[in-house]
Design an enzyme around this catalytic site. Structure first.
Site, PDB file in Angstrom:
ATOM      1  N   PHE A 150      29.187  31.214 -17.981  1.00 58.16           N
ATOM      2  CA  PHE A 150      27.830  31.132 -16.912  1.00 58.16           C
ATOM      3  C   PHE A 150      27.130  32.463 -16.437  1.00 58.16           C
ATOM      4  O   PHE A 150      26.320  32.754 -16.149  1.00 58.16           O
ATOM      5  CB  PHE A 150      28.614  31.589 -15.038  1.00 58.16           C
ATOM      6  CG  PHE A 150      30.041  30.668 -15.073  1.00 58.16           C
ATOM      7  CD1 PHE A 150      29.549  29.988 -15.068  1.00 58.16           C
ATOM      8  CD2 PHE A 150      31.307  31.647 -15.651  1.00 58.16           C
ATOM      9  CE1 PHE A 150      30.806  28.371 -14.784  1.00 58.16           C
ATOM     10  CE2 PHE A 150      32.293  30.663 -14.959  1.00 58.16           C
ATOM     11  CZ  PHE A 150      31.817  29.251 -15.214  1.00 58.16           C
ATOM     12  N   GLY A 163      32.256  24.793 -21.271  1.00 56.00           N
ATOM     13  CA  GLY A 163      33.440  24.193 -19.979  1.00 56.00           C
ATOM     14  C   GLY A 163      31.932  23.012 -20.095  1.00 56.00           C
ATOM     15  O   GLY A 163      32.457  21.590 -19.392  1.00 56.00           O
ATOM     16  N   GLU A 196      22.821  24.460 -14.626  1.00 53.18           N
ATOM     17  CA  GLU A 196      22.130  25.118 -13.841  1.00 53.18           C
ATOM     18  C   GLU A 196      22.005  24.619 -13.026  1.00 53.18           C
ATOM     19  O   GLU A 196      22.150  25.022 -11.707  1.00 53.18           O
ATOM     20  CB  GLU A 196      21.274  26.017 -14.657  1.00 53.18           C
ATOM     21  CG  GLU A 196      22.217  27.173 -14.889  1.00 53.18           C
ATOM     22  CD  GLU A 196      21.124  27.765 -16.637  1.00 53.18           C
ATOM     23  OE1 GLU A 196      21.017  29.088 -16.502  1.00 53.18           O
ATOM     24  OE2 GLU A 196      20.931  27.326 -17.667  1.00 53.18           O
ATOM     25  N   GLY A 221      18.317  19.832 -19.171  1.00 52.34           N
ATOM     26  CA  GLY A 221      19.316  20.769 -19.396  1.00 52.34           C
ATOM     27  C   GLY A 221      20.290  20.668 -18.026  1.00 52.34           C
ATOM     28  O   GLY A 221      19.292  20.773 -16.916  1.00 52.34           O
TER      29      GLY A 221
END
Ligand code: FES
Ligand code: FES
Lengths: 700, 176
Positions: free
Chosen positions: A234, A472, A667, A664
Site C-alpha cells: 500500500f 497482492g 488506488e 491502473g
C-alpha cells in the site's frame, strides 16, 4: 501497438493461488537459511537530541548474543544517502523510535531480551511534533512529491468567490494513517564475498537494490534483491526504509551469516512511513445554476524535518471539475517525527475527502442533486493540462451507480429516514486516478523447448522475466495474460518470473503503474521476439525490451474515473455508525483480469471505509510517538465492518493509454470512498462531519 | 531455560528443544521451518497465525510451545486430504478471497474452526435468539459469518469475498 485481447478480459486464476491458500508461497522472512541470526533494535526514547552514552555490557554478556552494534561500532555508510537511511551513523536523534543500536543473537528471544538490556543516555533537545496551522515553521515547498508545483492559481478565485451566487467554505481534516500491511516489513540479508543478497518485503526490488548499492558503495550488480511474494504494501514497501539498511549493515559485520529482521507490529508505527495528517480549507463558488466559478483548496500538512515529503493533497482539485477560477496550495509543517511516504492514492485519498464533501455541501446549498451538480461541471478538456481526454467516463459511472443504487427514489431531505432506531442516508462521491507509466522496466522473452530445436517439434513455452512485484494486486496473473496475448499463445504456455533483480531493473508496484509500465515492456519484448523468430522459435531464442515511452503522452490527459455510493446508518441513541452498503462503479479502460480486478476495487473501497470510520494514528506531541501503536489501538476495518459491497466497471475502449488499453486500478477504489460515507452520514443525520475518522461522538 | 517437547504438525510428529519463551508460532516457523502460519502481530491482534490446536482455532502467537507438549497442530497446509486442497481453500481460490495471501492461511484455519463451532451450536454476539435450542447448529447467514471471522484481519480488504467463500462452503456442508 495495441494488443488483441484473448486472455485479457477473461478470469485468469492467480498462478500462485494454490500455494498461497496452503501457506506455502514464501514471503521474505520464510526464505530458508542455515543457522540464521536474529536482529532486534534499540530505539530512541526521545524525539530530538543526541545519544551521549550506550552501555551494552549486560547485553554483550548474554549467552547467544553475537554482536551489539552502536553508532560507535557500526560500519560506515556512504554519505550520499537519504538522511533517513543513515542508520547508526551518528549520535544525533531526529525522531522517537529511531534506531540507536542493534543486537544480533542466535535466537529471536535472546535478541529481544538483549536489546532490552542496552542502556542508552541522551541529551534531549526541544522538539515539535504537533501539526499546528499557526506554526511559524510552516513553509511553502517547491513541489509536491509527484514533482508537480506546490501551488497553482488560475484567474482570481477570491474575486470570483466574493461575487458567487452561492458559496461553500469549510475546513476538512484527515488523520495521520499507517499502512500496516499484514506482512511486517522484513529483511533477510547475507553478505557473500563482497556481494549483498537480500530477501525483502518490497514493492520495488530494483529501487531497494539501488538504495542499498548506494548506501554501501557497491555496484548495482553486486546486490541481489528477491521478493517473489509480498504480503501487502500500500505504499509503505515502495521506498526503502531504515530497517532494510540496518539489517544489511548488521549483516556486513557478520559476513557469511544470514541476518533476519521482521519489524514488530509496534515498530511498524515508527519507521516505515505513514500518510501525513492534513488540514484542508476548501471554498467553492457557483452561479445560481450550479456552475462552478471558483475552486480553492488550500492545504496545511505535516512532514518530517529531516526529509521532505509533500502529500499532493489538493492536486485532486486541479483536474476534477470545470471552473472559471482556481487555486490550490500546500503548506508544510516540518515535525520531529518519522518521514511520511506514499500511502494508497497519496493526495487523491485525503484530497478527495475535502473536495468531494465540499461538492456535497454545495449541492445542498444550491438545492441541486449532487450527481447533477457534478454533471453540470464536467469539463470538456482537462482543466489542468488543457488537453483532451483519452477517455473520461465519470458521468457514465455516476449515472450507472445511480441506477444500481435507486438514486432517483432518494428523498434529499437530511434526517428523514428513521428505521428501528437507526437514521439512514445515502451519499455519493466521485473518484479519479491518473494513468501512470514509469520508464525503465526491462522485460525478456525466451523460448523454452526443453532443449529441442524449433520446426514443429511441439508447441514452444515462453519464459517471460521482469523484476515486477506482486504485493497482492495480481501481477502474476495479469502479466501472464498480457504476455500470452502479446505472444498470441494461451496462458498455459507462459512461464512468468518476477520479483528478482536477476531479471534486470523494473519500476515499482506503485502509483497504479505496474500493469501499464511492465505490460508495455513485455508487449514490446514480445513484438521484437516475434519479429525476429516468428511463432516457431528455437530453444533459447530470446528478445528483450525496456518500457517504451507512450507516443500519446502530452497529447491526451489520461485518467481513470469512478463513482462511489454509500448507505450509512447512524444509531439514534448511541451515534454508532455503520455502512450497510457500498457500491463503486469505475471506468478504467480495459480490465485485464476481472477476477483479481474486482478484489483490487473492493480492497480500495474497504480501505476507504476503514479510513472513514477507524483509522487515526494518535501522535503524543510531548514525546513524538504514536500512542495507539498496535492493531488493538489503531483500528482497521474488520470483516464485520463490511456490509454489502458491490463493484461494477464500464467497458471503456482507450487506445491511447498503453498497448493493453488498461488504466491502473490499485488506488482508485479508495479515492472518494470516505467522502461518500461522510456525505451519506450527513443525509442520514443532518450532521456534517468534516474530519476523519467519523466516530460516534460526532452525532451525539 | 529450555524444554523438550513434541508436537504433531499436519500429521507428522516432531521432537524439539525450545526456549520456554518460544511460542507455538515460532516453534513452527523458526524451529520446524513450517511457515504456513504467518506472523502478523505476534500479539493476538490479527489472526494471521491461526492454526487448529487440538482441533480448535487458536492464535499460535499467544500460545507458548512448552504448554502444548504432545499437541496436534493443523496448519492450512495440512487441511486437505492426500495433498488435495480443502473445500475452503478451493472456495477461496474461486472467489479470489485474498490478494497478498498473507492473512489467508489464518483465515482458512479460522473458517474451518468457525464452521465447527457453529455446527456445535456456539452462539456469537449477533446470534438473534440465545434462548433458542442451538444444539442442531447455528444458521450462518452473512452477518454471522462476518462476525465470527472478525478476529482475522485482512489489510488487502478481501472481506466481501471471504464471506462469499465461507458462505458457499457453509451452505454446501449443511446441504450434504
Ligand atoms: S500473529 Fe498471532 S494474532 Fe497476529
Ligand atoms: S490477503 Fe492480504 S492481508 Fe488478507
Amino acid at each position: 501497438m495495441t494488443l488483441t485481447p484473448h486472455a485479457m478480459g477473461t478470469a485468469v486464476p492467480r498462478p500462485e493461488g494454490p500455494e498461497k491458500v496452503r501457506g506455502r508461497a514464501p514471503y521474505a522472512f520464510e526464505h530458508p537459511a542455515a543457522e540464521p541470526l536474529y536482529l532486534f533494535p534499540v530505539q530512541a526514547a526521545i524525539a530530538r537530541g543526541r545519544v551521549t552514552a550506550i552501555d551494552t555490557s549486560a547485553a554483550d554478556a548474554l549467552d547467544g548474543v553475537v554482536l551489539v552494534l552502536t553508532p560507535e561500532t557500526a560500519p560506515r555508510l556512504s554519505d550520499a544517502i537519504d538522511p533517513d537511511h543513515g542508520v547508526l551513523q551518528s549520535a544525533q536523534v531526529h525522531q522517537h523510535g529511531q534506531y540507536v543500536a542493534a543486537v544480533v543473537a542466535t535466537t529471536s528471544e535472546t535478541a529481544r531480551e538483549a536489546a532490552e538490556l542496552v542502556r542508552v543516555t541522551y541529551a534531549q533537545e526541544p522538539h515539535v511534533a504537533a501539526l499546528d496551522e499557526d506554526s511559524p515553521e510552516l513553509y511553502g515547498p517547491d513541489t509536491l512529491v509527484t514533482g508537480a508545483p506546490s501551488d497553482d492559481t488560475r484567474g482570481d478565485p477570491d474575486a470570483a468567490l466574493a461575487q458567487a451566487a452561492v458559496t461553500v467554505r469549510a475546513t476538512y481534516r484527515t488523520s495521520m494513517e499507517h499502512h500496516q500491511p499484514m506482512e511486517p516489513h522484513t529483511t533477510v540479508a547475507v553478505w557473500e564475498g563482497g556481494r549483498l543478497v537480500v530477501h525483502e518485503a518490497t514493492q520495488a526490488v530494483s529501487w531497494t537494490r539501488q538504495t542499498l548499492a548506494g548506501a554501501f558503495g557497491l555496484a548495482e550488480d553486486d546486490v541481489d534483491v528477491v521478493a517473489p511474494h509480498v504480503g501487502g504494501g500500500f505504499g509503505s514497501k515502495g521506498g526503502t526504509h531504515p530497517n532494510t539498511v540496518l539489517t544489511a549493515l548488521v549483516a556486513r559485520a557478520v559476513p557469511g551469516r544470514t541476518v533476519k529482521y521482521a519489524l514488530t507490529r509496534q515498530q511498524m508505527f515508527d519507521l516505515v512511513g505513514y500518510r501525513p495528517a492534513t488540514i484542508q480549507h476548501v471554498a467553492l463558488g457557483a452561479d445560481a445554476d450550479g456552475r462552478l466559478t471558483a475552486i480553492t483548496h488550500d492545504v496545511v500538512e505535516q512532514s518530517s524535518r529531516i526529509q521532505e515529503f509533500v502529500e499532493p493533497t489538493a492536486a485532486f482539485s486541479r483536474g476534477m471539475y470545470e471552473a472559471d477560477t482556481r487555486r490550490t496550495s500546500h503548506r508544510v509543517a516540518p515535525l520531529d517525527i518519522g518521514v511520511p511516504t506514499y500511502m494508497r492514492a497519496p493526495g487523491e485519498a485525503p484530497g478527495s475527502f475535502g473536495a468531494e464533501c465540499a461538492m456535497d455541501e454545495l449541492a445542498v446549498a444550491l438545492g441541486v442533486d449532487p450527481i447533477e451538480l457534478r454533471v453540470r461541471n464536467e469539463p470538456e478538456v482537462d482543466p489542468e493540462e488543457g488537453l483532451p481526454y483519452s477517455s473520461r467516463n465519470l458521468v457514465a459511472c455516476l449515472r450507472r451507480g445511480a441506477e444500481l443504487f435507486d438514486w432517483s427514489r432518494r428523498d434529499p431531505t437530511p434526517r428523514s429516514r428513521l428505521v428501528d432506531g437507526w437514521w439512514h442516508g445515502s451519499g455519493v462521491a466521485a473518484a479519479t486516478f491518473p494513468v501512470v507509466r514509469f520508464p525503465g522496466s526491462e522485460a525478456r522473452v525466451r523460448a523454452a523447448r526443453n532443449g529441442v530445436a524449433g520446426n514443429g517439434s511441439g508447441a514452444p513455452r515462453y519464459v517471460v522475466e521482469i523484476a515486477a512485484s506482486d504485493i497482492g494486486q495480481g501481477a502474476w496473473a495479469a502479466l501472464t495474460a498480457i504476455a500470452a496475448d502479446a505472444l498470441d499463445v494461451p496462458v498455459e504456455r507462459i512461464d512468468l518470473a518476477i520479483g528478482d533483480t536477476a531479471f534486470g531493473s523494473a519500476s515499482p508496484a506503485g502509483g497504479s503503474s505496474g500493469t501499464t509500465s511492465w505490460g508495455a515492456a513485455i508487449t514490446e519484448a514480445a513484438e521484437r521476439f516475434r519479429d525476429k523468430y516468428g511463432d516457431d522459435p528455437d530453444d533459447g531464442d530470446a528478445a528483450d525490451a525496456t518500457t517504451p515511452d507512450n507516443p500519446w503522452a502530452g497529447e491526451y490527459a489520461m485518467h481513470a474515473y469512478g463513482a462511489h455510493f454509500a448507505e450509512v446508518a447512524v444509531h439514534a441513541d448511541t451515534g454508532e455508525i455503520r455502512v450497510p452498503r457500498m457500491l463503486g462503479v469505475f471506468a478504467a479502460g480495459r480490465i485485464v483480469n476481472p477476477l483479481t480486478a474486482r478484489s483490487q476495487f473492493l480492497g480500495g473501497m474497504t480501505m476507504g471505509l476503514s479510513a472513514a470510520l477507524h483509522e487515526e494514528s494518535v501522535l503524543d506531541d510531548r514525546f513524538g510517538h504514536v500512542v495507539n501503536r498496535d492493531l488493538a489501538g489503531y483500528h482497521i476495518a474488520t470483516c464485520a465492518d463490511v456490509g454489502r459491497m458491490d463493484v461494477e466497471w464500464l467497458d471503456e475502449d482507450d487506445p491511447y493509454v498503453n498497448p493493453m488499453g488498461s488504466k491502473g486500478i490499485g488506488e482508485i477504489g479508495i479515492v472518494g470512498a470516505a467522502a461518500a460515507i461522510a456525505n451519506a452520514a450527513h443525509h442520514a443525520t443532518g450532521v456534517r462531519v468534516r474530519s476523519l475518522p467519523i466516530t460516534l461522538d460526532a452525532f451525539l | 531455560m529450555h524444554a523438550d517437547l513434541s508436537l504433531t504438525v499436519d500429521g507428522r510428529r516432531h521432537e524439539l528443544t525450545v526456549d520456554t519463551r518460544t511460542t507455538v508460532l515460532d516453534a513452527l516457523r523458526e524451529h520446524l521451518d513450517i511457515t504456513s502460519a504467518k506472523k502478523g502481530c505476534d500479539h493476538g491482534q490479527c489472526g494471521a497465525c491461526t492454526v487448529l490446536l487440538d482441533g480448535r482455532r487458536t492464535l499460535s502467537c499467544l500460545s507458548l510451545a512448552v504448554a502444548h507438549d504432545g499437541s496436534e497442530v493443523t496448519t492450512a497446509d495440512g487441511l486437505g486430504a492426500d495433498g488435495e486442497l480443502h473445500p475452503l481453500q478451493e472456495a477461496f481460490l474461486a472467489h479470489d478471497a485474498y490478494q497478498c495471501g498473507y492473512c489467508t492461511p489464518g483465515q482458512i484455519c479460522s473458517a474451518v474452526g468457525m464452521l465447527e463451532e457453529a455446527a456445535a451450536g456456539h452462539p456469537s454476539v449477533v446470534t438473534p435468539d440465545l434462548s433458542a435450542d442451538l444444539t442442531a447448529g447455528v444458521d450462518l447467514d452473512r452477518t454471522e459469518i462476518a462476525e465470527r471471522m472478525s478476529g482475522n484481519l485482512c489489510r488487502c480488504g478481501a472481506y466481501a469475498h471471504i464471506v462469499d467463500a465461507v458462505d458457499e462452503v457453509a451452505h454446501r456442508e449443511v446441504a450434504r
